[in-house]
Design an enzyme around this catalytic site. Structure first.
Site, PDB file in Angstrom:
ATOM      1  N   GLY A  45      -2.014  -7.235   7.301  1.00  0.00           N
ATOM      2  CA  GLY A  45      -2.546  -5.923   7.651  1.00  0.00           C
ATOM      3  C   GLY A  45      -4.048  -6.061   7.833  1.00  0.00           C
ATOM      4  CB  ALA A  47      -6.662  -6.332   3.323  1.00  0.00           C
ATOM      5  N   GLY A  48      -5.417  -8.534   5.111  1.00  0.00           N
ATOM      6  CA  GLY A  48      -4.974  -9.931   5.234  1.00  0.00           C
ATOM      7  C   GLY A  48      -5.398 -10.559   6.552  1.00  0.00           C
ATOM      8  NE  ARG A 333      -6.679  11.932   2.492  1.00  0.00           N
ATOM      9  CZ  ARG A 333      -6.477  10.793   3.113  1.00  0.00           C
ATOM     10  NH1 ARG A 333      -5.936   9.778   2.480  1.00  0.00           N
ATOM     11  NH2 ARG A 333      -6.836  10.655   4.358  1.00  0.00           N
ATOM     12  CG  HIS A 404      -1.190   9.127   2.447  1.00  0.00           C
ATOM     13  ND1 HIS A 404      -0.629   8.891   3.681  1.00  0.00           N
ATOM     14  CD2 HIS A 404      -2.508   8.857   2.577  1.00  0.00           C
ATOM     15  CE1 HIS A 404      -1.576   8.498   4.513  1.00  0.00           C
ATOM     16  NE2 HIS A 404      -2.716   8.454   3.871  1.00  0.00           N
TER      17      HIS A 404
HETATM   18  C1  LIG Z   1       0.586   7.306   7.805  1.00  0.00           C
HETATM   19  C2  LIG Z   1      -0.668   6.732   7.220  1.00  0.00           C
HETATM   20  C3  LIG Z   1      -1.895   6.996   7.812  1.00  0.00           C
HETATM   21  C4  LIG Z   1      -3.071   6.477   7.282  1.00  0.00           C
HETATM   22  N1  LIG Z   1      -4.273   6.770   7.883  1.00  0.00           N
HETATM   23  C5  LIG Z   1      -5.409   6.264   7.366  1.00  0.00           C
HETATM   24  C6  LIG Z   1      -6.664   6.525   7.978  1.00  0.00           C
HETATM   25  O1  LIG Z   1      -6.756   7.217   8.990  1.00  0.00           O
HETATM   26  N2  LIG Z   1      -7.768   5.988   7.420  1.00  0.00           N
HETATM   27  C7  LIG Z   1      -7.725   5.198   6.306  1.00  0.00           C
HETATM   28  O2  LIG Z   1      -8.764   4.734   5.860  1.00  0.00           O
HETATM   29  N3  LIG Z   1      -6.539   4.915   5.728  1.00  0.00           N
HETATM   30  C8  LIG Z   1      -5.389   5.420   6.216  1.00  0.00           C
HETATM   31  N4  LIG Z   1      -4.195   5.139   5.604  1.00  0.00           N
HETATM   32  C9  LIG Z   1      -4.149   4.126   4.535  1.00  0.00           C
HETATM   33  C10 LIG Z   1      -4.247   2.735   5.145  1.00  0.00           C
HETATM   34  O3  LIG Z   1      -3.517   2.699   6.340  1.00  0.00           O
HETATM   35  C11 LIG Z   1      -3.718   1.643   4.234  1.00  0.00           C
HETATM   36  O4  LIG Z   1      -4.205   1.809   2.939  1.00  0.00           O
HETATM   37  C12 LIG Z   1      -4.166   0.272   4.738  1.00  0.00           C
HETATM   38  O5  LIG Z   1      -3.845   0.119   6.097  1.00  0.00           O
HETATM   39  C13 LIG Z   1      -3.554  -0.843   3.923  1.00  0.00           C
HETATM   40  O6  LIG Z   1      -3.918  -2.072   4.509  1.00  0.00           O
HETATM   41  P1  LIG Z   1      -3.562  -3.429   3.793  1.00  0.00           P
HETATM   42  O7  LIG Z   1      -4.048  -4.513   4.688  1.00  0.00           O
HETATM   43  O8  LIG Z   1      -4.044  -3.413   2.402  1.00  0.00           O
HETATM   44  O9  LIG Z   1      -1.956  -3.447   3.719  1.00  0.00           O
HETATM   45  P2  LIG Z   1      -0.822  -3.288   4.851  1.00  0.00           P
HETATM   46  O10 LIG Z   1      -1.332  -2.892   6.166  1.00  0.00           O
HETATM   47  O11 LIG Z   1       0.252  -2.469   4.217  1.00  0.00           O
HETATM   48  O12 LIG Z   1      -0.295  -4.750   5.036  1.00  0.00           O
HETATM   49  C14 LIG Z   1       0.486  -5.390   4.078  1.00  0.00           C
HETATM   50  C15 LIG Z   1       0.854  -6.750   4.597  1.00  0.00           C
HETATM   51  O13 LIG Z   1       1.445  -7.490   3.529  1.00  0.00           O
HETATM   52  C16 LIG Z   1       2.659  -8.068   3.967  1.00  0.00           C
HETATM   53  N5  LIG Z   1       3.515  -8.189   2.790  1.00  0.00           N
HETATM   54  C17 LIG Z   1       3.734  -7.286   1.805  1.00  0.00           C
HETATM   55  N6  LIG Z   1       4.551  -7.803   0.865  1.00  0.00           N
HETATM   56  C18 LIG Z   1       4.826  -9.053   1.265  1.00  0.00           C
HETATM   57  C19 LIG Z   1       5.610 -10.105   0.725  1.00  0.00           C
HETATM   58  N7  LIG Z   1       6.247  -9.970  -0.436  1.00  0.00           N
HETATM   59  N8  LIG Z   1       5.702 -11.248   1.422  1.00  0.00           N
HETATM   60  C20 LIG Z   1       5.057 -11.417   2.615  1.00  0.00           C
HETATM   61  N9  LIG Z   1       4.286 -10.473   3.155  1.00  0.00           N
HETATM   62  C21 LIG Z   1       4.177  -9.312   2.489  1.00  0.00           C
HETATM   63  C22 LIG Z   1       3.175  -7.144   5.040  1.00  0.00           C
HETATM   64  O14 LIG Z   1       4.059  -7.875   5.869  1.00  0.00           O
HETATM   65  C23 LIG Z   1       1.876  -6.748   5.721  1.00  0.00           C
HETATM   66  O15 LIG Z   1       1.516  -7.754   6.640  1.00  0.00           O
HETATM   67  C24 LIG Z   1      -3.018   5.671   6.124  1.00  0.00           C
HETATM   68  C25 LIG Z   1      -1.792   5.414   5.520  1.00  0.00           C
HETATM   69  C26 LIG Z   1      -0.625   5.964   6.032  1.00  0.00           C
HETATM   70  C27 LIG Z   1       0.651   5.743   5.307  1.00  0.00           C
END
Ligand SMILES: Cc1cc2nc3c(=O)[nH]c(=O)nc-3n(C[C@H](O)[C@H](O)[C@H](O)COP(=O)(O)OP(=O)(O)OC[C@H]3O[C@@H](n4cnc5c(N)ncnc54)[C@H](O)[C@@H]3O)c2cc1C
Length: 640
Positions: A45, A47-48, A333, A404
């Protein structure tokens, strides 16, 4: 017994100078030596992907894993509204300090000052980085990047790409990642699920994964492991998260000794499409950005069944504007969600079942014209119409709060390293910088800050300061972990009970939502804590998982994740029970002010609660990191 001492490891000195000082003092790995280090990144995502691309660009060898078929499908793609940054393009009084302060206050004074200040500092670099990648942020007529407002702020600091900000940012990060994949510095493993972390001599040195196409279990070793695996909102079953979001990676790390911090801090978003029945497996967010131009109201009279357009102005209660005149519809929120619940609990809710409030654009359409509103939010209005059959240009949207985001996650220090040496945690997966409540548009900021601008420094410092030796995957620790993973899979397949995984998940989610959702109390939490272990036992006796281990088997994937939720839910409720105060997203009914606002107890609960695993049926041990505020004065949070 030796109690673990949690040290933030934030540098000494004034909060505004800590990150510069860190970068000046840190140790470096020389370019030729970087090639000798292998880094495992789980998650692609924001971060990763940003971490993998940046680390590879620096010269490290990266292996990146995700369970989707492409990194582009990580849940980050769903983010709609925007990303915060203290650029002050609007000249409306924003600054790094103000973003820092708003985030600390928005989090109800339950976040670590040093991390939050660093986040605000690097926010400005993120925008430059993304613009350079070609992210198509909205622009004003004059060509400058446009901004809009989000909850909990009185300035416009949210950068956006229509209602698809996450998607556009992820495409930017994916592009940077793809470049490194092409150069051979990142090896990408899509459709691969991490099922355990491997520790050698107490340090994180690898992971066990399952190939989701063939079912093959294998080991990967590295010099460090980075978890960027997102949040655990789906423990509630119904949430705005993508269906695949789960707690497995962080929970299995917890079972290997990583501390889980503040699991009870979950965010309920006020603007989601209301639940319509038991058939639903997911809820849909209507972005917070809509609150820039939409006004929230309910009829003043309970049981008013007139159409919204037939209810005259003086018979409407614009309750956010009434209760919080200075922030109005942009109250944070947690506050906006509780106010909606209160209105519905008082019988003023609208729509089927009475669990909804109006979000009305009539005044903005009159002021700005329908075209302007379409330009700003067109895709959200289309999505709303596809789901509800209602045209929100003509009548108000109906919205209700839904799960959320999760502020809790694995505990990390200033380096983003967990208490397990070599195990780093980024993005929503860590306990993050948002305290007890995250402000809108700050998750994308945090994920990209962690990946592009923080980890590249702190990981290098870690490698340069500690002796590394990457074990072979033939080491007994890997073999043992592989056996454990296989055993669990075989156990799930052998039960052959009568209930589906989904059925168990739905029951668990409803229980956690009812007893540990928007409002919590001691009696309800105790009930949940009694029921969860029983439900877990029923799961392990009666779940029915079809298919085999050596094939594509989504039911099996799901079963493993729900099995982890069955344990994790207990930790969440336990944390909520122990925190005898209300703060941010954690609202304990027993602890509220006379006007119904959250009542914090700074004297007794001004700490991060970090839990240590002691066994499935044993109570985890609580460790505390005191939150010391040197810069900001803790005050009663007010948006009035
Ligand atoms: C509908 C919605 C709208 C949003 N809108 C906003 C916004 O406008 N602004 C804002 O700041 N935030 C928003 N957020 C929050 C934000 O989108 C998330 O907090 C953020 O994108 C998380 O990013 P991340 O990289 O941490 O994780 P994610 O994007 O969830 O990525 C997780 C990654 O980990 C991988 N993964 C997980 N478990 C495993 C495993 N066991 N083995 C292998 N791979 C694994 C997945 O495949 C994925 O690649 C929103 C959230 C939602 C639900």
């Amino acid at each position: 017994m030796i109690t673990m001492k949690l040290e933030s490891k934030a540098p000494m000195g004034p909060v505004g100078q800590k990150w510069s000082k860190y970068k000046q003092d840190m140790k470096l790995v020389n370019p030729a030596n970087k090639r000798k280090f292998d880094v495992i990144v789980v998650g692609s995502g924001l971060a990763g992907a940003s971490a993998s691309a940046s680390l590879a660009e620096l010269g490290y060898n990266v292996k990146c894993f995700c369970f989707q078929d492409s990194p582009r499908r990580a849940h980050s793609i769903a983010a709609q509204g925007g990303i915060n940054a203290a650029k002050n393009y609007r000249n409306d009084g924003d600054s790094v300090y103000r973003l820092f302060y708003d985030t600390i206050k928005g989090g109800d004074f339950r976040a670590r000052e040093a991390n939050v200040h660093r986040l605000a500092e690097v926010s400005v670099n993120i925008i430059d980085q993304c613009v350079a990648q070609g992210v198509p942020f909205a622009r004003e007529y004059g060509g400058l990047l446009d901004n809009r407002s989000f909850g909990g702020a009185q300035v416009s600091r949210t950068f956006y790409a229509r209602g698809q900000t996450g998607q556009q940012l992820l495409l930017g990060a994916y592009q940077a990642l793809s470049r490194q994949i092409g150069l051979g510095t990142v090896k990408m493993y899509p459709r691969t699920e991490m099922l355990d972390v491997v520790l050698v001599n107490g340090e994180a040195k690898g992971i066990i994964v399952r190939d989701l196409i063939t079912g093959e279990i294998s080991s990967h070793s590295g010099d460090a492991v980075v978890l960027a695996t997102g949040g655990y909102g789906n423990v509630f079953y119904l949430s705005t998260n993508a269906i695949g979001c789960n707690v497995t990676a962080t929970f299995r790390a917890y079972k290997k000794g990583a501390l889980f911090a503040n699991p009870c801090y979950t965010q309920i978003h006020p603007t989601c499409i209301p639940v319509t029945g038991d058939h639903q497996s997911k809820l849909t967010l209507m972005s917070e950005s809509l609150r820039n131009d939409g006004r929230v109201w309910v009829p003043k009279k309970s049981g008013d069944t007139r159409l919204p357009q037939d209810i005259p102005e003086d018979e409407r209660d614009y309750y956010l504007e009434r209760k919080y005149p200075s922030y109005g519809n942009l109250a944070p929120r947690d506050i906006a969600s509780r106010a909606a619940k209160e209105a519905c609990d008082n019988g003023l809710g609208v729509g089927p079942g009475g669990r909804g409030v109006y979000l009305d654009f009539a005044a903005s359409i009159k002021r700005l014209g329908e075209d302007k509103i379409r330009e700003r939010y067109g895709n959200l209005f289309d999505m709303y119409e596809r789901i509800t059959g209602e045209n929100a240009y003509k009548r108000p949207m109906r919205i209700y709060p839904a799960v959320h985001y999760t502020m809790g996650g694995l505990w990390v220090d200033y380096n983003l390293m967990s208490n397990i040496p070599g195990l780093f945690v980024l993005g929503e997966a860590n306990f993050s910088d948002h305290g007890a409540n995250r402000l809108g548009a700050s998750a994308l900021m945090q994920g990209l800050a962690d990946g592009y601008f923080v980890l590249p420094y702190t990981l290098s410092n870690h490698f340069a300061s500690t002796k590394q030796n990457k074990p072979s995957t033939d080491a007994p620790e890997f073999k043992e972990a592989e056996e454990g993973v296989k055993e669990r899979i075989n156990k799930l397949l052998s039960i052959k009970g009568k209930r589906t995984v989904n059925d168990f998940h739905r029951e668990l989610g409803k229980l956690v939502w009812d007893k540990c959702g928007m409002a919590r109390n001691e009696a309800g939490l105790k009930e949940a804590l009694e029921r969860i272990p029983q439900l877990r036992e029923e799961f392990w006796e009666d779940v029915n998982v079809l298919g085999d281990a050596e094939e594509l088997n989504p039911a099996l994937e799901r079963a493993g994740r729900v099995a982890d939720f069955m344990e994790f839910a207990e930790l969440l409720c336990l944390d909520a029970l122990h925190r005898k105060e209300s703060c941010g997203g954690h609202f304990r009914e027993e602890y509220q002010e006379e006007d119904g606002e959250a009542k914090r107890d700074d004297e007794n609960f001004s700490y991060v609660a970090a839990w240590e695993y002691k066994g499935v049926d044993d109570t985890p041990e609580l460790h505390k990191e005191s939150l010391v505020y040197e810069e900001v004065k803790m005050t009663q949070r007010s948006y009035k």
